[in-house]
Design an enzyme around this catalytic site. Structure first.
Site, PDB file in Angstrom:
ATOM      1  N   ARG A 234       0.795  -1.176  -0.008  1.00 33.61           N
ATOM      2  CA  ARG A 234       0.011  -0.181  -0.023  1.00 33.61           C
ATOM      3  C   ARG A 234       0.833   1.270   0.040  1.00 33.61           C
ATOM      4  NH1 ARG A 234      -3.164  -2.728  -1.638  1.00 33.61           N
ATOM      5  NH2 ARG A 234      -5.387  -3.223  -0.698  1.00 33.61           N
ATOM      6  N   ASP A 258       4.343  -0.412  -6.995  1.00 36.96           N
ATOM      7  CA  ASP A 258       2.786  -0.873  -7.850  1.00 36.96           C
ATOM      8  C   ASP A 258       1.842   0.037  -7.008  1.00 36.96           C
ATOM      9  OD1 ASP A 258       1.487  -2.480  -9.592  1.00 36.96           O
ATOM     10  OD2 ASP A 258       0.560  -3.514  -7.905  1.00 36.96           O
ATOM     11  N   GLU A 263      -2.762   7.336  -5.209  1.00 38.21           N
ATOM     12  CA  GLU A 263      -3.111   6.740  -6.336  1.00 38.21           C
ATOM     13  C   GLU A 263      -4.621   6.851  -6.718  1.00 38.21           C
ATOM     14  OE1 GLU A 263      -2.009   2.550  -5.291  1.00 38.21           O
ATOM     15  OE2 GLU A 263      -4.145   2.088  -5.522  1.00 38.21           O
ATOM     16  N   HIS A 295      -0.863  -0.340  -9.692  1.00 34.36           N
ATOM     17  CA  HIS A 295      -1.524  -1.143  -8.929  1.00 34.36           C
ATOM     18  C   HIS A 295      -2.143  -2.605  -9.853  1.00 34.36           C
ATOM     19  CE1 HIS A 295      -3.639  -1.221  -4.844  1.00 34.36           C
ATOM     20  NE2 HIS A 295      -3.304  -2.556  -5.337  1.00 34.36           N
TER      21      HIS A 295
END
Ligand code: NAD
Length: 334
Positions: A234, A258, A263, A295
């Protein structure tokens, strides 16, 4: 059950339609993220089905309850975006998909490590432009290097085993050490030892108040010069501004992300025709030793099938008064 699905992407619909075929549930799909503005879309639903960037704070949870919603079905493993205390107070149950495919995320983690180390993202562009020079593409053998794994649950355990397979010395930190991993050769150490000894540090613990910004300027200062940091867990586990400072100083050698703290305003949409207004994110994109994916670590055929099937099974268990084996409660925040 009437189910309102938020943050629907075409692939969500395809896999959820397949999993719900033949059931009596009535599924309505919304592309919108669940937020204070969009919560009226849940009117009349018994359950909302949400993903990582839907925003279920106290106000949203309270409003959902007022509209008759009784179940929050997360189609992801993380649950940091739900105010669990508010859900419990209002008698709303929260279920998740705890382990849809730890391999999907673990393998993507390795993809980032390997690509960053061997500069595959740069080599790809170079070769296409007829530049076959190797200067600047120098990597290192993973074999014999020390890899630190923070959080050895479903995903971290798979990452640790893959890294052992590469011949790395694997050290790990977790509140609950895994004896099977210890038997396989993983040594559990305090977080500070991981920071001091790792050539590669990869994060696989959940985002909780205790882990928020666990990699901040002080932690970066304790890490080996040139260390590679990977975060597929996260975004807010790391202090992005501190990472940028360390990248500029050259102390952080490579960064694979990622996930990103902010985000929600960027990922899962095509913004290629617009201006990116997030200056921190834009700065990250300028570094040659930073590799960002949006993600996508979970994004495999196998994982999407498991997500849809487990989500429907969770909803079915709730509807039939069965045991909620994948229920999330405030106990998990401890
Ligand atoms: P998990 O619950 O199986 O494992 C988490 C582990 O972290 C547990 O062993 C727990 O004891 C440990 N932990 C908790 N607090 C810690 C702390 N302070 N320090 C060290 N360890 C701590 O979860 P998982 O399925 O392995 O998933 C890990 C995380 O990966 C999730 O929380 C989620 O945020 C993220 N995730 C990302 C994607 C993606 O597509 N990028 C997909 C799935 C999950």
């Amino acid at each position: 059950m009437r189910i309102a699905v938020f943050s629907t992407q075409p692939y969500d619909r395809r896999f959820l339609d397949r999993a719900s075929a033949g059931t009596a549930h009535r599924v309505t799909y919304f592309e919108e993220r669940l937020s204070p503005r969009t919560v009226p879309l849940a009117d009349g639903a018994d359950a909302v089905c949400v993903f990582v960037n839907d925003h279920l704070d106290r106000a949203v949870v309270t409003d959902l309850r007022r509209r008759g919603v009784r179940l929050i079905a997360l189609r992801c493993a993380g649950f940091n975006n739900v105010d669990l205390a508010a859900a419990e107070e209002h008698g709303l149950h929260v279920v998740r998909v705890p382990a849809y495919s730890p391999h999907a995320v673990a393998e993507h983690t390795l993809a980032l490590i390997l690509a960053l180390n061997r500069k595959i993202h740069r080599a790809y562009n170079r070769v296409r432009e007829g530049n076959f020079a190797l200067d600047g593409l120098l990597g290192f053998d993973l074999h014999g290097r020390t890899a630190g794994v923070v959080g050895t649950g479903q995903i971290g355990a798979v990452v640790a085993r893959i890294l052992l397979g590469f011949g790395c010395r694997v050290i790990a930190h977790d509140l609950r050490p895994d004896p099977d991993l210890e038997a396989a050769g993983v040594a559990y150490r305090p977080l500070d030892d991981l920071l001091a000894q790792s050539d590669i540090l990869t994060l696989h613990c959940p985002l909780t108040p205790a882990t928020h910004h666990m990699i901040d300027a002080a932690a970066l200062g304790r890490m080996r010069p040139g260390v590679m940091l990977i975060n597929t867990s996260r975004g807010a586990l790391v202090d992005t501004r501190a990472l940028i400072r360390a990248l500029k100083q050259g102390t952080l050698g490579a960064l694979g992300l990622d996930v990103y703290e902010e985000e929600a305003d960027l990922f899962f949409q095509d913004l290629s025709g617009t201006v990116i207004r997030d200056d921190v994110f834009a700065r990250l994109l300028t570094f040659p030793n930073v590799l960002i994916t949006a993600h996508q670590a979970f994004f495999t055929e196998d994982a999407l099938t498991n997500i849809a099937e487990t989500t429907l099974a969770n909803i079915e268990a709730f509807a039939s008064g069965g045991e909620l084996v994948n229920e999330v409660t405030t106990d998990l925040l401890a």
